[in-house]
Design a protein around this motif. Structure first.
Motif, PDB file in Angstrom:
ATOM      1  N   ARG A  10       0.812  -1.216   0.000  1.00  0.00           N
ATOM      2  CA  ARG A  10       0.000   0.000   0.000  1.00  0.00           C
ATOM      3  C   ARG A  10       0.845   1.266   0.000  1.00  0.00           C
ATOM      4  O   ARG A  10       0.456   2.264  -0.564  1.00  0.00           O
ATOM      5  N   ARG A  11       2.017   1.211   0.605  1.00  0.00           N
ATOM      6  CA  ARG A  11       2.846   2.412   0.670  1.00  0.00           C
ATOM      7  C   ARG A  11       3.647   2.638  -0.607  1.00  0.00           C
ATOM      8  O   ARG A  11       4.224   3.693  -0.795  1.00  0.00           O
ATOM      9  N   ASP A  12       3.701   1.635  -1.473  1.00  0.00           N
ATOM     10  CA  ASP A  12       4.436   1.768  -2.733  1.00  0.00           C
ATOM     11  C   ASP A  12       3.638   2.576  -3.744  1.00  0.00           C
ATOM     12  O   ASP A  12       2.421   2.690  -3.668  1.00  0.00           O
ATOM     13  N   ALA A  13       4.338   3.137  -4.694  1.00  0.00           N
ATOM     14  CA  ALA A  13       3.699   3.888  -5.771  1.00  0.00           C
ATOM     15  C   ALA A  13       2.931   2.924  -6.679  1.00  0.00           C
ATOM     16  O   ALA A  13       3.155   1.719  -6.674  1.00  0.00           O
ATOM     17  N   ALA A  14       2.042   3.462  -7.472  1.00  0.00           N
ATOM     18  CA  ALA A  14       1.257   2.643  -8.388  1.00  0.00           C
ATOM     19  C   ALA A  14       2.176   1.954  -9.399  1.00  0.00           C
ATOM     20  O   ALA A  14       3.165   2.523  -9.843  1.00  0.00           O
ATOM     21  N   VAL A  15       1.838   0.731  -9.738  1.00  0.00           N
ATOM     22  CA  VAL A  15       2.630  -0.046 -10.674  1.00  0.00           C
ATOM     23  C   VAL A  15       2.232   0.341 -12.089  1.00  0.00           C
ATOM     24  O   VAL A  15       1.062   0.540 -12.389  1.00  0.00           O
ATOM     25  N   THR A  16       3.228   0.449 -12.967  1.00  0.00           N
ATOM     26  CA  THR A  16       2.951   0.860 -14.334  1.00  0.00           C
ATOM     27  C   THR A  16       2.320  -0.246 -15.166  1.00  0.00           C
ATOM     28  O   THR A  16       1.786   0.019 -16.226  1.00  0.00           O
ATOM     29  N   CYS A  17       2.387  -1.463 -14.706  1.00  0.00           N
ATOM     30  CA  CYS A  17       1.815  -2.588 -15.426  1.00  0.00           C
ATOM     31  C   CYS A  17       0.291  -2.563 -15.289  1.00  0.00           C
ATOM     32  O   CYS A  17      -0.230  -2.346 -14.204  1.00  0.00           O
ATOM     33  N   PRO A  18      -0.447  -2.784 -16.378  1.00  0.00           N
ATOM     34  CA  PRO A  18      -1.909  -2.754 -16.286  1.00  0.00           C
ATOM     35  C   PRO A  18      -2.457  -3.886 -15.417  1.00  0.00           C
ATOM     36  O   PRO A  18      -1.821  -4.935 -15.263  1.00  0.00           O
ATOM     37  N   GLN A  19      -3.620  -3.667 -14.877  1.00  0.00           N
ATOM     38  CA  GLN A  19      -4.233  -4.626 -13.955  1.00  0.00           C
ATOM     39  C   GLN A  19      -4.518  -5.961 -14.643  1.00  0.00           C
ATOM     40  O   GLN A  19      -4.379  -7.009 -14.030  1.00  0.00           O
ATOM     41  N   TRP A  20      -4.912  -5.945 -15.921  1.00  0.00           N
ATOM     42  CA  TRP A  20      -5.222  -7.198 -16.608  1.00  0.00           C
ATOM     43  C   TRP A  20      -3.991  -8.097 -16.703  1.00  0.00           C
ATOM     44  O   TRP A  20      -4.114  -9.322 -16.737  1.00  0.00           O
ATOM     45  N   ALA A  21      -2.810  -7.497 -16.735  1.00  0.00           N
ATOM     46  CA  ALA A  21      -1.586  -8.302 -16.803  1.00  0.00           C
ATOM     47  C   ALA A  21      -1.392  -9.090 -15.509  1.00  0.00           C
ATOM     48  O   ALA A  21      -0.951 -10.252 -15.543  1.00  0.00           O
ATOM     49  N   TYR A  22      -1.707  -8.495 -14.389  1.00  0.00           N
ATOM     50  CA  TYR A  22      -1.598  -9.209 -13.119  1.00  0.00           C
ATOM     51  C   TYR A  22      -2.665 -10.284 -12.997  1.00  0.00           C
ATOM     52  O   TYR A  22      -2.435 -11.354 -12.447  1.00  0.00           O
ATOM     53  N   ARG A  23      -3.860 -10.015 -13.521  1.00  0.00           N
ATOM     54  CA  ARG A  23      -4.924 -11.011 -13.447  1.00  0.00           C
ATOM     55  C   ARG A  23      -4.608 -12.233 -14.301  1.00  0.00           C
ATOM     56  O   ARG A  23      -5.013 -13.330 -13.971  1.00  0.00           O
ATOM     57  N   ASN A  24      -3.889 -12.049 -15.406  1.00  0.00           N
ATOM     58  CA  ASN A  24      -3.600 -13.147 -16.328  1.00  0.00           C
ATOM     59  C   ASN A  24      -2.183 -13.694 -16.185  1.00  0.00           C
ATOM     60  O   ASN A  24      -1.752 -14.509 -16.993  1.00  0.00           O
ATOM     61  N   GLN A  25      -1.473 -13.282 -15.176  1.00  0.00           N
ATOM     62  CA  GLN A  25      -0.086 -13.698 -14.986  1.00  0.00           C
ATOM     63  C   GLN A  25       0.021 -15.214 -14.838  1.00  0.00           C
ATOM     64  O   GLN A  25       0.926 -15.839 -15.398  1.00  0.00           O
ATOM     65  N   HIS A  26      -0.903 -15.828 -14.133  1.00  0.00           N
ATOM     66  CA  HIS A  26      -0.838 -17.276 -13.934  1.00  0.00           C
ATOM     67  C   HIS A  26      -1.011 -18.039 -15.249  1.00  0.00           C
ATOM     68  O   HIS A  26      -0.449 -19.109 -15.426  1.00  0.00           O
ATOM     69  N   LEU A  27      -1.775 -17.478 -16.195  1.00  0.00           N
ATOM     70  CA  LEU A  27      -1.950 -18.140 -17.489  1.00  0.00           C
ATOM     71  C   LEU A  27      -0.633 -18.202 -18.254  1.00  0.00           C
ATOM     72  O   LEU A  27      -0.296 -19.225 -18.864  1.00  0.00           O
ATOM     73  N   VAL A  28       0.115 -17.114 -18.203  1.00  0.00           N
ATOM     74  CA  VAL A  28       1.411 -17.075 -18.882  1.00  0.00           C
ATOM     75  C   VAL A  28       2.387 -18.033 -18.199  1.00  0.00           C
ATOM     76  O   VAL A  28       3.120 -18.774 -18.862  1.00  0.00           O
ATOM     77  N   GLU A  29       2.391 -18.050 -16.875  1.00  0.00           N
ATOM     78  CA  GLU A  29       3.290 -18.947 -16.150  1.00  0.00           C
ATOM     79  C   GLU A  29       2.941 -20.404 -16.424  1.00  0.00           C
ATOM     80  O   GLU A  29       3.836 -21.243 -16.567  1.00  0.00           O
ATOM     81  N   ASN A  30       1.644 -20.720 -16.520  1.00  0.00           N
ATOM     82  CA  ASN A  30       1.239 -22.093 -16.834  1.00  0.00           C
ATOM     83  C   ASN A  30       1.645 -22.482 -18.252  1.00  0.00           C
ATOM     84  O   ASN A  30       2.056 -23.616 -18.491  1.00  0.00           O
ATOM     85  N   LEU A  31       1.543 -21.538 -19.193  1.00  0.00           N
ATOM     86  CA  LEU A  31       1.970 -21.817 -20.564  1.00  0.00           C
ATOM     87  C   LEU A  31       3.460 -22.118 -20.606  1.00  0.00           C
ATOM     88  O   LEU A  31       3.887 -23.085 -21.238  1.00  0.00           O
ATOM     89  N   TRP A  32       4.276 -21.314 -19.925  1.00  0.00           N
ATOM     90  CA  TRP A  32       5.720 -21.566 -19.913  1.00  0.00           C
ATOM     91  C   TRP A  32       6.028 -22.913 -19.287  1.00  0.00           C
ATOM     92  O   TRP A  32       6.946 -23.617 -19.722  1.00  0.00           O
ATOM     93  N   ALA A  33       5.279 -23.300 -18.264  1.00  0.00           N
ATOM     94  CA  ALA A  33       5.503 -24.611 -17.641  1.00  0.00           C
ATOM     95  C   ALA A  33       5.219 -25.732 -18.638  1.00  0.00           C
ATOM     96  O   ALA A  33       5.971 -26.714 -18.713  1.00  0.00           O
ATOM     97  N   ARG A  34       4.145 -25.580 -19.420  1.00  0.00           N
ATOM     98  CA  ARG A  34       3.828 -26.604 -20.420  1.00  0.00           C
ATOM     99  C   ARG A  34       4.853 -26.603 -21.556  1.00  0.00           C
ATOM    100  O   ARG A  34       5.223 -27.667 -22.065  1.00  0.00           O
ATOM    101  N   LEU A  35       5.320 -25.418 -21.959  1.00  0.00           N
ATOM    102  CA  LEU A  35       6.300 -25.351 -23.034  1.00  0.00           C
ATOM    103  C   LEU A  35       7.641 -25.953 -22.605  1.00  0.00           C
ATOM    104  O   LEU A  35       8.359 -26.530 -23.412  1.00  0.00           O
TER     105      LEU A  35
END
Length: 67
Positions: A10-35
């Motif tokens: 909460r004390r950190d500044a806002a992250v420049t990465c869009p919120q949808w990227a954080y919501r879909n982060q697990h999908l990318v990590e799962n894809l890399w695991a399968r690859l």
């Protein structure tokens, strides 16, 4: 401050990465695991970037067909 994969406190500044990227982060990590089940992808056995990219495309296409 560099954007990080760890959610900001909460004390950190806002992250420049869009919120949808954080919501879909697990999908990318799962894809890399399968690859990485492909030995050529996991060990980066290919010598050139172009051939490694070709293996990534082949592995991703095969994964997509399985789904």
């Amino acid at each position: 401050m560099r954007p990080s994969a760890i959610s900001p406190k909460r004390r950190d500044a806002a992250v420049t990465c869009p919120q949808w990227a954080y919501r879909n982060q697990h999908l990318v990590e799962n894809l890399w695991a399968r690859l990485k089940e492909w030995r050529a992808v996991a060990t980066r056995y290919e010598k050139t970037a172009a051939s490694f990219l070709a293996i990534l495309h082949l592995a991703a296409a095969t994964d997509w067909i399985k789904i």
